[in-house]
Design an enzyme around this catalytic site. Structure first.
Site, short mmCIF file in Angstrom:
data_model
loop_
_atom_site.label_atom_id
_atom_site.label_comp_id
_atom_site.label_asym_id
_atom_site.label_seq_id
_atom_site.Cartn_x
_atom_site.Cartn_y
_atom_site.Cartn_z
N ASN A 6 0.86 -1.18 0.00
CA ASN A 6 0.00 0.00 0.00
C ASN A 6 0.90 1.24 0.00
O ASN A 6 1.49 1.58 1.02
CB ASN A 6 -0.91 -0.02 1.24
CG ASN A 6 -1.75 1.24 1.34
OD1 ASN A 6 -1.79 2.06 0.41
ND2 ASN A 6 -2.44 1.41 2.46
N TRP A 7 0.96 1.89 -1.14
CA TRP A 7 1.87 3.04 -1.27
C TRP A 7 1.28 4.34 -0.74
O TRP A 7 1.95 5.37 -0.74
CB TRP A 7 2.28 3.21 -2.75
CG TRP A 7 3.49 2.41 -3.09
CD1 TRP A 7 3.89 1.25 -2.48
CD2 TRP A 7 4.47 2.69 -4.11
NE1 TRP A 7 5.05 0.80 -3.05
CE2 TRP A 7 5.42 1.67 -4.06
CE3 TRP A 7 4.60 3.69 -5.06
CZ2 TRP A 7 6.52 1.62 -4.91
CZ3 TRP A 7 5.69 3.65 -5.91
CH2 TRP A 7 6.64 2.63 -5.84
N LYS A 8 0.01 4.29 -0.36
CA LYS A 8 -0.65 5.50 0.16
C LYS A 8 -0.41 6.68 -0.79
O LYS A 8 -0.31 6.47 -1.99
CB LYS A 8 -0.17 5.78 1.59
CG LYS A 8 -0.29 4.53 2.47
CD LYS A 8 -0.12 4.78 3.94
CE LYS A 8 -0.31 3.48 4.68
NZ LYS A 8 -0.26 3.61 6.11
N HIS A 94 -9.83 1.50 5.00
CA HIS A 94 -8.55 1.78 5.68
C HIS A 94 -8.77 2.80 6.79
O HIS A 94 -9.55 3.74 6.62
CB HIS A 94 -7.52 2.31 4.67
CG HIS A 94 -6.12 2.25 5.20
ND1 HIS A 94 -5.66 3.16 6.13
CD2 HIS A 94 -5.11 1.38 5.00
CE1 HIS A 94 -4.41 2.85 6.45
NE2 HIS A 94 -4.06 1.77 5.77
N GLU A 96 -7.13 5.20 7.75
CA GLU A 96 -6.83 6.59 7.39
C GLU A 96 -8.05 7.24 6.71
O GLU A 96 -8.18 8.46 6.71
CB GLU A 96 -5.58 6.64 6.49
CG GLU A 96 -4.31 6.43 7.32
CD GLU A 96 -3.14 5.85 6.56
OE1 GLU A 96 -3.15 5.81 5.32
OE2 GLU A 96 -2.18 5.40 7.24
N GLU A 163 -5.60 -4.37 10.79
CA GLU A 163 -4.60 -3.32 10.96
C GLU A 163 -4.91 -2.52 12.22
O GLU A 163 -5.74 -1.60 12.18
CB GLU A 163 -4.61 -2.36 9.77
CG GLU A 163 -4.22 -2.97 8.46
CD GLU A 163 -3.61 -1.93 7.51
OE1 GLU A 163 -2.49 -2.15 7.04
OE2 GLU A 163 -4.27 -0.90 7.23
N GLY A 169 2.37 2.79 11.00
CA GLY A 169 3.39 3.83 10.92
C GLY A 169 4.09 4.17 12.22
O GLY A 169 4.79 5.18 12.31
N SER A 202 3.11 -1.53 10.48
CA SER A 202 4.55 -1.53 10.79
C SER A 202 5.26 -2.84 10.45
O SER A 202 6.24 -3.19 11.11
CB SER A 202 4.79 -1.18 12.26
OG SER A 202 4.45 0.17 12.49
N GLY A 223 2.79 -0.97 4.38
CA GLY A 223 2.82 0.44 4.00
C GLY A 223 4.24 0.89 3.71
O GLY A 223 4.82 0.54 2.68
N GLY A 224 4.81 1.64 4.64
CA GLY A 224 6.13 2.25 4.47
C GLY A 224 7.17 1.35 3.83
O GLY A 224 7.82 1.74 2.84
P1 13P Z 1 2.84 0.86 7.69
O1 13P Z 1 3.35 -0.46 7.21
O2 13P Z 1 3.58 2.04 7.15
O3 13P Z 1 2.70 0.88 9.19
O4 13P Z 1 1.36 1.03 7.10
C1 13P Z 1 0.46 0.01 7.25
C2 13P Z 1 -0.76 0.30 6.47
O5 13P Z 1 -1.50 1.21 6.77
C3 13P Z 1 -1.00 -0.51 5.28
O6 13P Z 1 -2.28 -0.31 4.79
#
Ligand code: 13P
Length: 241
Positions: A6-8, A94, A96, A163, A169, A202, A223-224
């Site tokens: 997930n590159w956001k 998600h 977010e 999640e 994050g 994470s 994510g990251g």
């Molecule tokens: P991180 O891996 O950066 O914590 O993000 C997780 C995430 O929100 C994937 O959808």
């Protein structure tokens, strides 16, 4: 195992070069039974697709509008449009986006219409830190599952991504024993055909050694770390080592 990147809201046309390593890896024996799925921002879906033409890496989007028809919704994209452009997956619910007001009811409509559009859905659920501290994790997850999947009979195209909001994050992950129980708890909500379950929050090249020990887990939503090809590949390799 599924590894979903997930590159956001990150990435531009230059980022396409970083995919070369992953493409090469996807064609090697080292990938074992790992399945890679990239969810870049909408702006990059077509370019990623072209890039992945000769490999098995799949494509998804990070959200969609709830309507299944065209309409006057400035700035939005629905699931049919995503399917049309070549995406096979969509992340829905998600945290977010929930934080910005996306309700369980809206998520439920989005999921139903994404199913109609023949997309596979990565349905995110998870508790906040205050809900966790109040011992409400299972209650919250049950509610999110019940309302998000209301009146959806066929769940074969739904992946559930657990999640924990406090883990995204932050570098923090749940205790493996706790996570194991939560995954079992989620699976227990489904009598007949179990959906696939991913963990997200994470995930990195270090904690994957612990996370991979969780039984019943079908993969990770990353994510990251997924924006760095070397780290992403490392996570896959370590999962199988
Ligand atoms: P991180 O891996 O950066 O914590 O993000 C997780 C995430 O929100 C994937 O959808």
């Amino acid at each position: 195992m599924y590894f979903v990147a997930n590159w956001k809201m990150f990435g531009n046309l230059k980022s396409l070069n970083t995919l070369n390593k992953v493409i090469k890896f996807s064609k090697s024996k080292e990938i074992k039974k790992g399945r890679l799925i990239y969810c870049p921002p909408y702006t990059l879906i077509s370019s990623f697709l072209k890039k992945f033409e000769n490999c098995l890496i799949d494509l998804g989007a990070q959200n969609c509008h709830e309507s299944d028809v065209y309409g006057s919704h400035t700035g939005f994209i629905n699931s049919r449009m995503l399917k049309n452009v070549g995406a096979n997956y969509v992340i829905i619910g998600h945290s977010e986006n929930r934080r910005k007001g996306e309700t369980d009811k809206l998520i439920n409509i989005k999921i139903k219409n994404a199913i109609k559009a023949k997309l596979k859905i990565i349905f995110c659920i998870g508790e906040t830190i205050s809900e966790k501290n109040k011992g409400k994790t299972k209650l919250i997850l049950s509610k999110q599952i019940k309302l998000g999947l209301k009146k959806i009979k066929i769940k074969s195209n739904i992946f559930i991504a657990y999640e924990p909001v406090w883990s995204i994050g932050t570098g923090k992950i749940p205790k493996i024993r706790e996570l194991d129980q939560i995954i079992k708890f989620i699976k227990g909500k489904f009598k007949d055909k179990l959906p696939k379950i991913l963990y997200g929050g994470s995930v990195n090249t270090q904690n994957i050694n612990d996370l991979k020990q969780i039984s019943n887990l079908d993969g990770f939503l990353i994510g990251g770390a997924s924006q760095n090809a070397k780290k992403f590949i490392d996570i896959v390799k370590k999962t199988y080592s």
